[in-house]
Design a protein around this motif. Structure first.
Motif, PDB file in Angstrom:
ATOM      1  N   SER A  28     -30.207  -3.410  21.582  1.00 50.14           N
ATOM      2  CA  SER A  28     -29.030  -2.816  22.221  1.00 50.14           C
ATOM      3  C   SER A  28     -29.056  -2.997  23.736  1.00 50.14           C
ATOM      4  O   SER A  28     -28.009  -3.214  24.355  1.00 50.14           O
ATOM      5  N   ALA A  32     -26.459  -5.223  25.897  1.00 50.68           N
ATOM      6  CA  ALA A  32     -25.795  -4.613  27.055  1.00 50.68           C
ATOM      7  C   ALA A  32     -25.864  -5.545  28.252  1.00 50.68           C
ATOM      8  O   ALA A  32     -24.883  -5.726  28.978  1.00 50.68           O
ATOM      9  N   GLU A  37     -22.321  -4.630  29.548  1.00 52.33           N
ATOM     10  CA  GLU A  37     -21.928  -3.278  29.171  1.00 52.33           C
ATOM     11  C   GLU A  37     -22.578  -2.277  30.129  1.00 52.33           C
ATOM     12  O   GLU A  37     -23.487  -2.635  30.884  1.00 52.33           O
ATOM     13  N   TYR A 149     -24.824   5.388  26.045  1.00 56.07           N
ATOM     14  CA  TYR A 149     -24.412   5.061  24.685  1.00 56.07           C
ATOM     15  C   TYR A 149     -22.965   4.620  24.675  1.00 56.07           C
ATOM     16  O   TYR A 149     -22.156   5.071  25.494  1.00 56.07           O
ATOM     17  N   LYS A 150     -22.647   3.756  23.698  1.00 57.24           N
ATOM     18  CA  LYS A 150     -21.257   3.346  23.500  1.00 57.24           C
ATOM     19  C   LYS A 150     -20.477   4.526  22.936  1.00 57.24           C
ATOM     20  O   LYS A 150     -21.008   5.301  22.137  1.00 57.24           O
TER      21      LYS A 150
END
Length: 153
Positions: A28, A32, A37, A149-150
């Motif tokens: 993750s 990102a 992200e 976090y998304k």
């Protein structure tokens, strides 16, 4: 499923205190970085200033996720990018990592890949860098740095 301290597969002694601990990137956090992200800047900072570890499982997950969501050509490009980062690529699985991953998987509701990635972090005495809610289940066992976090879809 909560961990039982009397369970023979308890992980209570897994975390060791170290100074200047390395950082281990989860898939993750790699995604990102690649997809810019929230949290990408922190991953970039770690890559510039810290000792960073990358388990082969992260390369595998990055590859297949990219194949599924984009294309094989993009997956090949991303894997090549990961190989060029100034990180320590972890591709040897010791018995300690196998046992730790097995204990984590047995005692907590986490995926096989996340158990293996976390076991590499424990074995290396590293801080696990991620943006994956699944790791909350093992927060008492594995030192973590959570990226933003998304938002749920």
């Amino acid at each position: 499923m909560a961990s039982d301290s009397s369970n023979a597969c308890s992980m209570s002694a897994a975390v060791t205190e170290r100074t200047n601990r390395p950082h281990l990137l989860d898939t993750s956090s790699v995604l990102a970085l690649i997809e810019d992200e929230p949290g990408a800047d922190r991953v970039e900072e770690l890559l510039r200033n810290e000792r960073v570890l990358l388990p082969f499982v992260v390369g595998l997950e990055t590859y297949y996720i990219t194949c599924q969501e984009r294309s094989q050509a993009e997956a090949d490009r991303r894997l090549a990018l990961l190989r060029q980062l100034g990180v320590e690529w972890l591709d040897q699985v010791s018995d300690r990592v196998v046992v730790t991953a097995g204990r984590l998987k047995a005692a907590h509701r986490i995926s096989f890949a996340d158990a293996l990635i976390a076991a590499f972090a424990v074995d290396a005495g590293a801080v696990l860098v991620h943006k994956d809610l699944e790791y909350e289940a093992i927060a008492s066992v594995v030192e973590q740095e959570r990226l933003p976090y998304k938002a749920p879809r």
